[in-house]
Scaffold this motif. Structure first.
Motif, mmCIF file in Angstrom:
data_model
loop_
_atom_site.group_PDB
_atom_site.id
_atom_site.type_symbol
_atom_site.label_atom_id
_atom_site.label_comp_id
_atom_site.label_asym_id
_atom_site.label_seq_id
_atom_site.Cartn_x
_atom_site.Cartn_y
_atom_site.Cartn_z
ATOM 1 N N ASN A 1 0.817 -1.217 0.000
ATOM 2 C CA ASN A 1 0.000 0.000 0.000
ATOM 3 C C ASN A 1 0.849 1.265 0.000
ATOM 4 N N VAL A 2 1.912 1.256 0.818
ATOM 5 C CA VAL A 2 2.803 2.414 0.863
ATOM 6 C C VAL A 2 3.517 2.592 -0.471
ATOM 7 N N ALA A 3 3.956 1.462 -1.063
ATOM 8 C CA ALA A 3 4.653 1.543 -2.346
ATOM 9 C C ALA A 3 3.723 2.062 -3.448
ATOM 10 N N THR A 4 2.463 1.611 -3.431
ATOM 11 C CA THR A 4 1.503 2.053 -4.445
ATOM 12 C C THR A 4 1.196 3.543 -4.296
ATOM 13 N N TRP A 5 1.002 3.980 -3.060
ATOM 14 C CA TRP A 5 0.742 5.402 -2.830
ATOM 15 C C TRP A 5 1.957 6.249 -3.223
ATOM 16 N N GLY A 6 3.135 5.775 -2.837
ATOM 17 C CA GLY A 6 4.347 6.491 -3.210
ATOM 18 C C GLY A 6 4.504 6.567 -4.718
ATOM 19 N N GLY A 7 4.158 5.480 -5.406
ATOM 20 C CA GLY A 7 4.220 5.486 -6.866
ATOM 21 C C GLY A 7 3.293 6.519 -7.469
ATOM 22 N N THR A 8 2.108 6.637 -6.903
ATOM 23 C CA THR A 8 1.148 7.625 -7.399
ATOM 24 C C THR A 8 1.672 9.046 -7.185
ATOM 25 N N CYS A 9 2.330 9.270 -6.050
ATOM 26 C CA CYS A 9 2.876 10.601 -5.751
ATOM 27 C C CYS A 9 3.891 11.043 -6.795
ATOM 28 N N PHE A 10 4.556 10.091 -7.442
ATOM 29 C CA PHE A 10 5.564 10.443 -8.427
ATOM 30 C C PHE A 10 5.087 10.233 -9.853
ATOM 31 N N THR A 11 3.815 9.849 -10.013
ATOM 32 C CA THR A 11 3.187 9.820 -11.334
ATOM 33 C C THR A 11 2.511 11.152 -11.618
ATOM 34 N N THR A 12 1.853 11.688 -10.609
ATOM 35 C CA THR A 12 1.080 12.921 -10.796
ATOM 36 C C THR A 12 1.907 14.127 -11.253
ATOM 37 N N PRO A 13 3.215 14.244 -10.912
ATOM 38 C CA PRO A 13 3.974 15.385 -11.441
ATOM 39 C C PRO A 13 4.014 15.445 -12.961
ATOM 40 N N LEU A 14 3.945 14.283 -13.617
ATOM 41 C CA LEU A 14 3.950 14.274 -15.074
ATOM 42 C C LEU A 14 2.733 15.010 -15.613
ATOM 43 N N PHE A 15 1.573 14.751 -15.031
ATOM 44 C CA PHE A 15 0.357 15.435 -15.455
ATOM 45 C C PHE A 15 0.388 16.906 -15.040
ATOM 46 N N GLY A 16 0.981 17.178 -13.869
ATOM 47 C CA GLY A 16 1.112 18.560 -13.435
ATOM 48 C C GLY A 16 1.977 19.365 -14.394
ATOM 49 N N ALA A 17 3.060 18.760 -14.893
ATOM 50 C CA ALA A 17 3.943 19.449 -15.833
ATOM 51 C C ALA A 17 3.227 19.742 -17.144
ATOM 52 N N ILE A 18 2.435 18.780 -17.621
ATOM 53 C CA ILE A 18 1.704 18.974 -18.875
ATOM 54 C C ILE A 18 0.666 20.081 -18.724
ATOM 55 N N LEU A 19 -0.054 20.072 -17.606
ATOM 56 C CA LEU A 19 -1.060 21.119 -17.374
ATOM 57 C C LEU A 19 -0.422 22.502 -17.285
ATOM 58 N N ALA A 20 0.708 22.567 -16.591
ATOM 59 C CA ALA A 20 1.382 23.861 -16.436
ATOM 60 C C ALA A 20 1.922 24.375 -17.766
ATOM 61 N N ASP A 21 2.548 23.494 -18.549
ATOM 62 C CA ASP A 21 3.139 23.916 -19.823
ATOM 63 C C ASP A 21 2.084 24.237 -20.874
ATOM 64 N N THR A 22 0.955 23.547 -20.824
ATOM 65 C CA THR A 22 -0.023 23.652 -21.898
ATOM 66 C C THR A 22 -1.148 24.633 -21.602
ATOM 67 N N TYR A 23 -1.657 24.635 -20.354
ATOM 68 C CA TYR A 23 -2.878 25.381 -20.076
ATOM 69 C C TYR A 23 -2.730 26.461 -18.996
ATOM 70 N N TRP A 24 -2.279 26.090 -17.821
ATOM 71 C CA TRP A 24 -2.417 26.945 -16.651
ATOM 72 C C TRP A 24 -1.215 27.829 -16.352
ATOM 73 N N GLY A 25 -0.033 27.395 -16.707
ATOM 74 C CA GLY A 25 1.166 28.084 -16.250
ATOM 75 C C GLY A 25 1.525 27.625 -14.840
ATOM 76 N N ASN A 26 2.732 27.945 -14.389
ATOM 77 C CA ASN A 26 3.208 27.445 -13.101
ATOM 78 C C ASN A 26 2.412 27.997 -11.919
ATOM 79 N N TYR A 27 2.135 29.301 -11.938
ATOM 80 C CA TYR A 27 1.477 29.924 -10.782
ATOM 81 C C TYR A 27 0.092 29.318 -10.537
ATOM 82 N N LYS A 28 -0.727 29.256 -11.559
ATOM 83 C CA LYS A 28 -2.085 28.743 -11.402
ATOM 84 C C LYS A 28 -2.074 27.260 -11.035
ATOM 85 N N THR A 29 -1.136 26.503 -11.609
ATOM 86 C CA THR A 29 -1.031 25.076 -11.282
ATOM 87 C C THR A 29 -0.683 24.890 -9.806
#
Length: 572
Positions: free
Chosen positions: A86-114
């Motif tokens: 469970n800890v490994a799965t949660w930790g894995g998710t914590c380091f998957t979400t930055p990929l989507f955060g980077a795409i949202l920031a670069d494409t739509y929102w910018g760093n501040y809004k993200t």
């Protein structure tokens, strides 16, 4: 859980230089291009706010993750294998979400809004986790049947909200801090390098604070109080960030980093029947001086089928001149995709490394929980040894900068010392030594347990110290390597890919644990990782991980020996 993926690894990104002479092989870069709104010196208030934010975020995130596996065992009474998974799965998710955060920031929102949106999601998750802890540790709570299941569900909802919110922060806070500097001003470039050092220090201190003070409060006073302090830190970070808004220099989103990749793939497919010219200079490239701040890349002979995207066809001509359209790409665009493809095997190899590395947050803590945690009159929580690892990282960084690197420069006589690929190879070798040390300590602990004695938790210090050396040589260097070798327009995306490798490593670790627990148990056998580790063989499990790491090291050596480093064409 240490904020691995790791912003701690960002130390030293800005220390390299690009030579203005002929095509140059790159291992370090000092360029962060982007359309700033104006040219002016950085605001010290903005920088102080961002650094304070990172420290508080480090306290909050590690305050949740550093001792999570102990919470699962002592409060929710889960079994060891399930807790680790469970800890490994949660930790894995914590380091998957930055990929989507980077795409949202670069494409739509910018760093501040993200950052702002992520902070609100993050805080809701922290409040949920804290409320769950107060409920689960109350005197009226009885962890049986539906009551325990309901508490677990509430907790996991909060944990995955934390994973989503913290992912947005990991992807954008450092680039947002770098945006505060103007590279057109020489002094600003120097201050920017210092900022990266302070950013690293704040992350380290945040993890150290949570790994000692908050972990001790959780285990000796109250779990809910410990989580409440972590939540208060994040709320303070949110308030400070919002109040500092007038001081920030903001940059608008520049478009999806995947757009260029898709364009090259589509164009090369459309022209799959086109004939490649023998002279690569006939492939399409923009005229010198028209490419803006982005440097041009020389043609390479790898992945030749992609070169067809740069072949000029009759449909690409207008008034006798080639026009840059969706079906015609420049050599630089094609080479950017090639750079990305070259990184993928190294990236895949790093996933296996990550799967072994994360034992620090799972089985190492489980191992420590069965040891004598008394040092004199003071009780040491097993998760606090992660703080010792952080201190060891700082020691190793100091040793590398002041002794190892100068010595390697002098010995090799090349002015740079060990290359990034060599340092990552050393890190992988040191991971093998870590697992062998952990296996030895576990076999000794089992022997003492069978003799009715308890081994001191201090025996774990060597394995954490060696693991810290592996982190310095591999994890820090890996992010520098990906940042340097990435195409200019994909640096944020490739940085997020390093975090994704940590995520997939967590998932792979969860899979390995589940398989080994299932294969080694049954027919009256408790398996290698039972609830009572004194009846298991965690030492065998560490030996298996050492064996996997050996195979991974040989695979890495083959990849590194054949890797083609990035080159740029000087515009001068």
């Amino acid at each position: 859980m240490s904020d691995l993926g790791n912003p701690r690894m960002l130390f030293g990104l800005e220390n390299g230089e690009l030579s203005p002479l002929k095509p140059l092989s790159l291992e370090n870069e000092s360029s962060l291009h982007g359309p700033h709104l104006n040219h002016k010196p950085s605001n010290s208030k903005a920088l102080a706010t961002i650094l304070g934010f990172q420290y508080l975020d480090g306290v909050a995130f590690n305050g949740i993750g550093a001792n999570l596996i102990v919470y699962f065992r002592t409060v929710l009474h889960g079994n060891n294998a399930a807790n680790a998974a469970n800890v490994a799965t949660w930790g894995g998710t914590c380091f998957t979400t930055p990929l989507f955060g980077a795409i949202l920031a670069d494409t739509y929102w910018g760093n501040y809004k993200t950052i702002l949106i992520s902070l609100f999601v993050y805080l809701i998750g922290m409040v949920t986790v804290t409320s769950s802890a107060f409920s689960a540790t109350s005197k009226s709570f009885n962890c049986e049947g539906n009551s325990c299941q309901s508490s677990s569900t509430f907790l996991f909802c909060g944990l995955y909200l934390v994973a989503i919110g913290s992912g947005g922060i990991k992807a954008t806070l450092l680039p947002f801090g770098a945006d505060q500097f103007d590279d057109e001003i020489p002094l600003e470039k120097e201050r920017k390098g210092a900022f990266f050092s302070w950013f690293y220090l704040c992350i380290t201190l945040g993890g150290l604070t949570s790994g000692t003070i908050i972990v001790w409060i959780q285990e000796n006073i109250d779990w809910g109080l410990g989580y409440c302090i972590a939540t208060f830190c994040l709320a303070t970070a949110l308030a400070a960030f919002v109040l500092g808004t007038p001081n920030y220099r903001q940059r608008l989103p520049t478009g999806s980093p995947l757009a260029s990749i898709v364009q090259v793939l589509v164009a090369s497919y459309k022209k799959r029947n086109a004939e490649l010219p023998r002279d690569s200079s006939l492939l399409y490239e923009v005229n010198k001086g028209t490419s803006g701040v982005q440097p041009k890349l020389p043609h390479t002979n790898e992945f030749r089928f992609l070169d067809k995207a740069a072949v000029v066809s009759a449909l690409d001509l207008k008034d006798g001149s080639p026009q840059n359209s969706s079906s015609l790409c420049t050599v630089t665009q094609v080479e950017e995709l090639k750079l990305f493809l070259r990184l993928l095997p190294i990236w895949a190899n790093s996933i296996v490394y990550a799967a072994v590395f994360v034992q620090m947050f799972t089985t190492f803590i489980q191992q420590g929980s069965t040891m004598n945690m008394k040092i004199g009159s003071f009780s040491v929580p097993p998760a606090s040894l992660c703080s010792f690892e952080i201190i060891s990282v700082m020691i190793w960084v100091f040793a590398c900068n002041n002794y190892i690197t100068p010595a390697s420069k002098k010995y090799l006589g090349n002015g740079t010392g060990l290359s990034q690929l060599q340092r990552m190879g050393i890190g992988r070798f040191l991971l093998i030594l870590t697992m062998l040390t952990a296996s030895y300590n576990e076999s000794r602990r089992l022997a003492n347990a069978h003799a009715g004695e308890t081994l001191s938790i201090l025996w774990q210090l060597p394995q954490f110290f060696i693991l810290a050396s592996s982190e310095v040589f591999n994890n820090i260097t890996q992010l520098e390597f990906f940042f340097a070798q990435a195409p200019d327009r994909m640096k944020s995306f490739c940085t997020a890919m390093v975090m994704l490798s940590m995520a997939l490593g967590n998932y792979l670790n969860s899979f390995i644990i589940t398989v080994i627990a299932k294969v080694t148990s049954g027919e009256g056998e408790p398996g290698w990782i039972p609830d009572d580790l004194n009846k298991g063989h965690l030492d065998y499990y560490f030996l298996v991980l050492a064996g996997i790491s050996v195979v991974n090291l040989f695979a890495y050596h083959s990849l590194a020996a054949n890797y083609t480093l990035k080159k740029v064409i000087s515009e001068s």
